[in-house]
Design a protein around this motif. Structure first.
Motif, mmCIF file in Angstrom:
data_model
loop_
_atom_site.group_PDB
_atom_site.id
_atom_site.type_symbol
_atom_site.label_atom_id
_atom_site.label_comp_id
_atom_site.label_asym_id
_atom_site.label_seq_id
_atom_site.Cartn_x
_atom_site.Cartn_y
_atom_site.Cartn_z
ATOM 1 N N SER A 1 -5.072 0.245 -5.822
ATOM 2 C CA SER A 1 -5.725 -1.021 -5.503
ATOM 3 C C SER A 1 -6.166 -1.012 -4.038
ATOM 4 C CB SER A 1 -4.758 -2.177 -5.764
ATOM 5 O OG SER A 1 -3.582 -1.999 -5.001
ATOM 6 N N GLU A 2 -6.804 -2.066 -3.603
ATOM 7 C CA GLU A 2 -7.289 -2.180 -2.236
ATOM 8 C C GLU A 2 -6.124 -2.363 -1.262
ATOM 9 O OE1 GLU A 2 -11.332 -4.252 -1.208
ATOM 10 O OE2 GLU A 2 -9.725 -5.723 -1.030
ATOM 11 N N GLY B 1 -4.318 2.031 -1.298
ATOM 12 C CA GLY B 1 -3.770 0.869 -1.969
ATOM 13 C C GLY B 1 -2.599 1.243 -2.855
ATOM 14 N N VAL C 1 -10.038 -3.522 5.688
ATOM 15 C CA VAL C 1 -9.862 -3.493 4.235
ATOM 16 C C VAL C 1 -10.514 -2.221 3.696
ATOM 17 C CG1 VAL C 1 -10.286 -4.703 2.072
ATOM 18 C CG2 VAL C 1 -9.906 -6.008 4.179
ATOM 19 N N ALA C 2 -9.833 -1.511 2.772
ATOM 20 C CA ALA C 2 -10.386 -0.275 2.214
ATOM 21 C C ALA C 2 -9.670 0.083 0.925
ATOM 22 C CB ALA C 2 -10.245 0.869 3.216
ATOM 23 N N ASP C 3 -10.304 0.967 0.149
ATOM 24 C CA ASP C 3 -9.624 1.559 -0.996
ATOM 25 C C ASP C 3 -8.758 2.734 -0.534
ATOM 26 O OD1 ASP C 3 -10.905 -0.251 -2.630
ATOM 27 O OD2 ASP C 3 -12.503 1.129 -3.199
ATOM 28 N N SER D 1 -5.042 -3.566 2.743
ATOM 29 C CA SER D 1 -5.519 -4.402 3.839
ATOM 30 C C SER D 1 -4.557 -4.305 5.012
ATOM 31 C CB SER D 1 -5.641 -5.863 3.376
ATOM 32 O OG SER D 1 -6.060 -6.696 4.446
ATOM 33 N N GLY E 1 0.825 -1.196 0.000
ATOM 34 C CA GLY E 1 0.000 0.000 0.000
ATOM 35 C C GLY E 1 0.859 1.245 0.000
ATOM 36 N N THR F 1 -17.774 -9.845 6.117
ATOM 37 C CA THR F 1 -17.723 -8.462 6.598
ATOM 38 C C THR F 1 -18.411 -8.366 7.953
ATOM 39 O OG1 THR F 1 -17.660 -7.537 4.362
ATOM 40 C CG2 THR F 1 -18.407 -6.078 6.127
ATOM 41 N N ASN G 1 -14.888 2.650 0.804
ATOM 42 C CA ASN G 1 -15.132 1.207 0.768
ATOM 43 C C ASN G 1 -14.420 0.487 1.914
ATOM 44 O OD1 ASN G 1 -16.314 -1.120 -0.300
ATOM 45 N ND2 ASN G 1 -14.561 -1.548 -1.652
ATOM 46 N N ALA G 2 -14.492 1.088 3.109
ATOM 47 C CA ALA G 2 -13.772 0.547 4.271
ATOM 48 C C ALA G 2 -14.666 -0.399 5.063
ATOM 49 C CB ALA G 2 -13.290 1.689 5.160
ATOM 50 N N GLN H 1 -7.014 6.953 -5.891
ATOM 51 C CA GLN H 1 -7.080 5.595 -5.370
ATOM 52 C C GLN H 1 -6.302 4.623 -6.253
ATOM 53 O OE1 GLN H 1 -11.186 4.512 -4.614
ATOM 54 N NE2 GLN H 1 -11.662 6.599 -3.981
#
Length: 286
Positions: A128-129, A109, A145-147, A131, A87, A182, A169-170, A126
């Motif tokens: 990738s994702e 990401g 996990v999030a963008d 983690s 990240g 989730t 998107n967390a 942004q």
């Protein structure tokens, strides 16, 4: 008797007036100062120890901006921790000449980026994702996990300050035998000091805000505290703006020279008065 030339008196009067205006012009020139600080990530590791991205800071004395620290630190600054292994860490700061400042910090990401544009606006591109491995609960792995997760703030010398947090998107995810579930979806734009929890596992504060003094604001995108001893404690995206203020006055004429300027002005005015008086006497005698 020869009359005094009117030009001499007129010159003296102009000199007196000019010096007086110089002294008036010596009234202070004002300049606004500004400052901001940003830190992307801090991790209290299981078993003790701290992994930190450090911080970046910006200051401005009203004429010159100075930035210190790393605005894009590599993950290697976090050492051998295993919470985040891929990240981007971003901690952008600006301090402008007009008494405004901005900061933006958080994690994204890979291939993501955090920048501050015109007017102090924070922009997160942004990738990738991303983690963050928070630890285990039995056989399950708990992750954030999030963008993107980041905080931003701006401040002025009025004084005022505003801030916000963005969680793109967390979510908190439990993964067991390759199957992810989730546990908690996090709001994208939480209100200040939003508290959430995952029963028996985590307490979270989103968009944590505090104002130590007028015109100063601290914003933290997400802070996560473990309820047990097997999960890490994490703080993501800490941004501080202000306090910004009007700088001390800077005289056009140095204070040490002000008495000289005033003395010259008084002397010129006195000389002009004497010359005018002599001129009147000469007229009366002629």
């Amino acid at each position: 008797m020869r009359k005094l030339g009117p030009g001499i008196a007129r010159t003296a009067a102009v000199l007196a007036g000019g010096l007086a205006m110089v002294v008036v012009a010596a009234s202070p020139a004002m300049a606004d100062t500004s400052q901001s600080t940003a830190s992307a990530l801090q991790i209290n590791l299981v078993g003790g120890g701290l992994a930190s991205s450090g911080s970046a800071s910006a200051t401005n004395d009203g004429t010159t901006e100075s930035i210190s620290g790393n605005t894009n630190p590599p993950l290697s600054v976090l050492g051998g921790q295993t919470v985040i292994t891929a990240g981007v860490l971003g901690q952008a700061v600006r301090a402008f000449n007009d008494g405004t400042s901005a900061a933006c910090a958080g994690v994204l990401g890979s291939a993501g980026a955090i920048t501050i544009g015109a007017g102090g606006v924070c922009t997160a591109t942004q990738g990738s994702e991303v983690s963050l491995n928070l630890g285990t609960n039995g056989l399950a792995t708990i992750s954030l996990v999030a963008d993107a997760v980041y905080a931003s703030c701006t401040a002025t010398s009025s004084p005022s300050a505003t801030g916000s947090a963005s969680l793109v998107n967390a979510r908190i995810v439990s993964t067991l035998l390759g199957v992810s579930t989730t546990l908690l979806s996090l709001p994208a734009n939480p209100a200040p000091n939003t508290g959430l929890s995952v029963a028996g596992l985590l307490n979270l504060t989103l968009n944590g805000q505090s104002s130590p003094t007028a015109g100063q604001l601290n914003v933290t995108a997400l802070s996560l505290s473990a309820l047990g001893g097997t999960l890490a404690e994490v703080t993501i995206g800490s941004a501080t703006c202000g306090p910004n203020a009007v700088a001390p006055p800077i005289p056009v004429i140095p204070l040490a020279g002000a008495p000289i300027a005033l003395g010259l002005s008084a002397l010129a005015a006195s000389t002009g008065g004497v010359l005018l008086h002599r001129r009147r006497r000469a007229r009366n005698r002629s």
